[in-house]
Design an enzyme around this catalytic site. Structure first.
Site, PDB file in Angstrom:
ATOM      1  CB  THR A 201      37.295  24.487  26.534  1.00 32.71           C
ATOM      2  OG1 THR A 201      37.128  25.143  25.273  1.00 32.71           O
ATOM      3  CG2 THR A 201      36.199  23.452  26.708  1.00 32.71           C
ATOM      4  CE  LYS A 230      33.939  25.911  24.050  1.00 29.44           C
ATOM      5  NZ  LYS A 230      34.928  25.230  23.109  1.00 29.44           N
ATOM      6  CB  THR A 241      36.180  24.229  18.726  1.00 27.37           C
ATOM      7  OG1 THR A 241      36.963  23.221  18.150  1.00 27.37           O
ATOM      8  CG2 THR A 241      36.030  23.943  20.205  1.00 27.37           C
ATOM      9  CD  GLU A 328      42.969  27.963  20.918  1.00 24.05           C
ATOM     10  OE1 GLU A 328      42.351  27.198  21.684  1.00 24.05           O
ATOM     11  OE2 GLU A 328      43.638  27.564  19.954  1.00 24.05           O
ATOM     12  CG  ASN A 468      46.323  25.422  19.042  1.00 21.18           C
ATOM     13  OD1 ASN A 468      45.348  24.730  19.277  1.00 21.18           O
ATOM     14  ND2 ASN A 468      46.243  26.739  18.901  1.00 21.18           N
ATOM     15  CB  THR A 473      46.545  18.269  18.610  1.00 23.54           C
ATOM     16  OG1 THR A 473      47.930  18.251  18.291  1.00 23.54           O
ATOM     17  CG2 THR A 473      46.162  19.607  19.199  1.00 23.54           C
TER      18      THR A 473
END
Length: 473
Positions: A201, A230, A241, A328, A468, A473
């Site tokens: 993703t 992932k 995640t 990230e 983010n 979100t």
């Protein structure tokens, strides 16, 4: 996994002055050009893969914005497997998690033929309809394998999904893509790598590893272990995640396989943190088809089991570390090592507390040797035994990657005169190890133990907030 409404394709982030390694994030990885130069070293150019396993990816268009890139993946065994899995501890467990649990429980960890994964939609918080969608994915793979299930409760394929929370799958697109993927099943390195891409993703690179090994009972027989994973955000222990599929051609009983996976995950995928969030879908599955032959690992007391435990744990750690390296907005990969603890569990809790601390993470991003933040995190670690942390025995140091002497920050509860210039040089490197010695180096003293806990995490950068903040979100 992200929350409802829409999936925001993020491209072209402005580079921030202090972030040297973070990269813009895309929904999926379209081609080699999009992989950052700094991350290409983590992509294997070749591999040796376990016998009897075939993989493939196909384009379904789970997200309307994805018009060409694979987003459905299959990992299939030519023969039935033993299987085990570890799932998220989040209370809102996604439909694929529930269905995969049912498959394993119904079959008692045997007769599993593979895994089907989609990226782009988590199929989480989607009610009964979402459960039916996940079951249909499993049944469709069984049909393609030539072993159609007798009903929705009798499938033999595990299901995984990753993406936006709260949206239904475009199930017809996925069911149409599964036969396409199945017709392209292969065992080449390029196919394994393409399949690893299909589950991505916001990852900036596909995460794939393989290795060969032998076992004590068959020293001349080559076995293989392969894995893909992932994850780049919402990563924290007890599954976040994070999706992972590990395959081996060693013959292993379901009970031994479960024990092997539990041990390995507790020291790998449950020992990493990016942002401290635990999500809804996460699954690490281990499949063993026995295609390489040899003596089966039946019990946890055999020499083969002990050897396999070491091999699998080391392999899982390497795979999990790739997730942290793709955090990230991350610019650093940090190992925190807590040693001389009375128990492994307490050492791991302390290491986890340090890894989760936003103040520690931001200090490391700023290249600031602020050991007070590390000490603070040690001091507020929850759930550890009385007497585990004794200030007068606690030492903290930085261990450079070049093998030079540790930079001592705190020794037996007393601060050291820190060479700030050397500290700055150490913190310029991408990799860093923080060592916390709970015994002041006095291993074996009464009341102290020699147990150790490891954790891997990354820093917090400006780009993490940008990614983010722009990602629904």
């Amino acid at each position: 996994m992200r929350n409802p409404k829409s999936f925001c394709v993020v491209a072209g982030f402005v580079r921030l002055p202090k972030s040297s390694l973070g990269q813009a994030r895309y929904y999926s990885i379209p081609n080699d050009v999009s992989i950052p130069a700094s991350k290409r070293k983590f992509i294997p150019s070749s591999g040796t893969y376990p016998k009897g396993f075939l993989v493939a990816g196909a384009h379904a268009g789970v997200k309307e914005s994805n018009t060409q890139f694979p987003d459905v993946a299959l990992i299939c065994s030519e023969t039935p497997c033993s299987a085990a899995a570890v799932f998220t501890t989040n209370k809102f467990q996604a439909a694929p998690v529930q269905v995969s649990k049912q498959v394993l429980e119904k079959r008692q960890g045997t007769g599993i033929r593979g895994v089907v994964i989609n990226s782009g939609c988590a199929n989480a918080v989607t009610g009964k309809g979402g459960l039916e969608d996940a079951k249909m994915m499993s049944a469709k793979v069984d049909e393609c394998n030539g072993t159609p299930s007798t009903g929705p409760q009798d499938t033999s394929t595990l299901v995984m999904s990753t993406g936006v929370i709260g949206q239904r799958l475009p199930i017809k697109k996925i069911l149409d893509a599964i036969p396409t993927a199945h017709s392209n099943l292969a065992s080449t390195h390029s196919t394994w790598l393409a399949t690893a891409r299909a589950i991505c993703t916001t990852d900036t690179f596909p995460k794939l590893l393989s290795r060969t090994f032998t076992l004590p009972s068959s020293p001349n027989r080559q076995y293989c272990l392969a894995g893909m994973t992932k994850g780049a955000g919402m990563i924290h222990p007890n599954m976040a995640t994070l999706l992972g599929i590990l395959c081996t051609d060693v013959p292993i009983s379901p009970s031994a396989l479960k024990a092997l996976l539990t041990h390995a995950v507790s020291r790998s995928f449950n020992a990493i943190s990016i942002d401290g969030d635990t999500s809804t879908n996460d699954t690490i599955a281990l499949l063993a088809n026995g295609a390489a032959g040899g003596e089966a690992i039946i019990t946890t007391s055999s020499p083969d089991y002990a050897a396999m435990q070491t091999i699998l744990t080391s392999f899982a750690q390497s795979l999990a570390q790739l997730v942290v390296r793709d955090g990230e907005g991350a610019t650093k990969f940090i190992t925190v090592r807590v040693c001389n603890s009375p128990s492994h569990a307490d050492a791991k809790v302390i290491a986890s507390t340090i890894a989760r601390s936003p103040l520690v993470k931001t200090a490391l991003y700023g290249k600031d040797a602020n050991w007070g933040r590390i000490l603070c995190a040690i001091g507020y670690a929850q759930g550890i035994a009385e007497g585990t942390v004794v200030p007068e025995r606690t030492s903290v140091s930085f261990r450079p990657v070049d093998g030079s002497a540790e930079l001592k920050l705190l020794v037996n509860g007393e601060p050291e005169a820190v060479d700030e210039e050397r500290a700055a040089r150490i913190l310029q490197d991408e990799d860093l190890e923080i060592v916390v010695d709970l015994g002041g180096g006095q291993k074996g003293e009464k009341g102290l133990g020699g147990e150790e806990g490891l954790y891997w995490f990354c820093d917090f950068s400006h780009e993490y907030v940008t990614i983010n903040g722009d990602y629904r979100t």
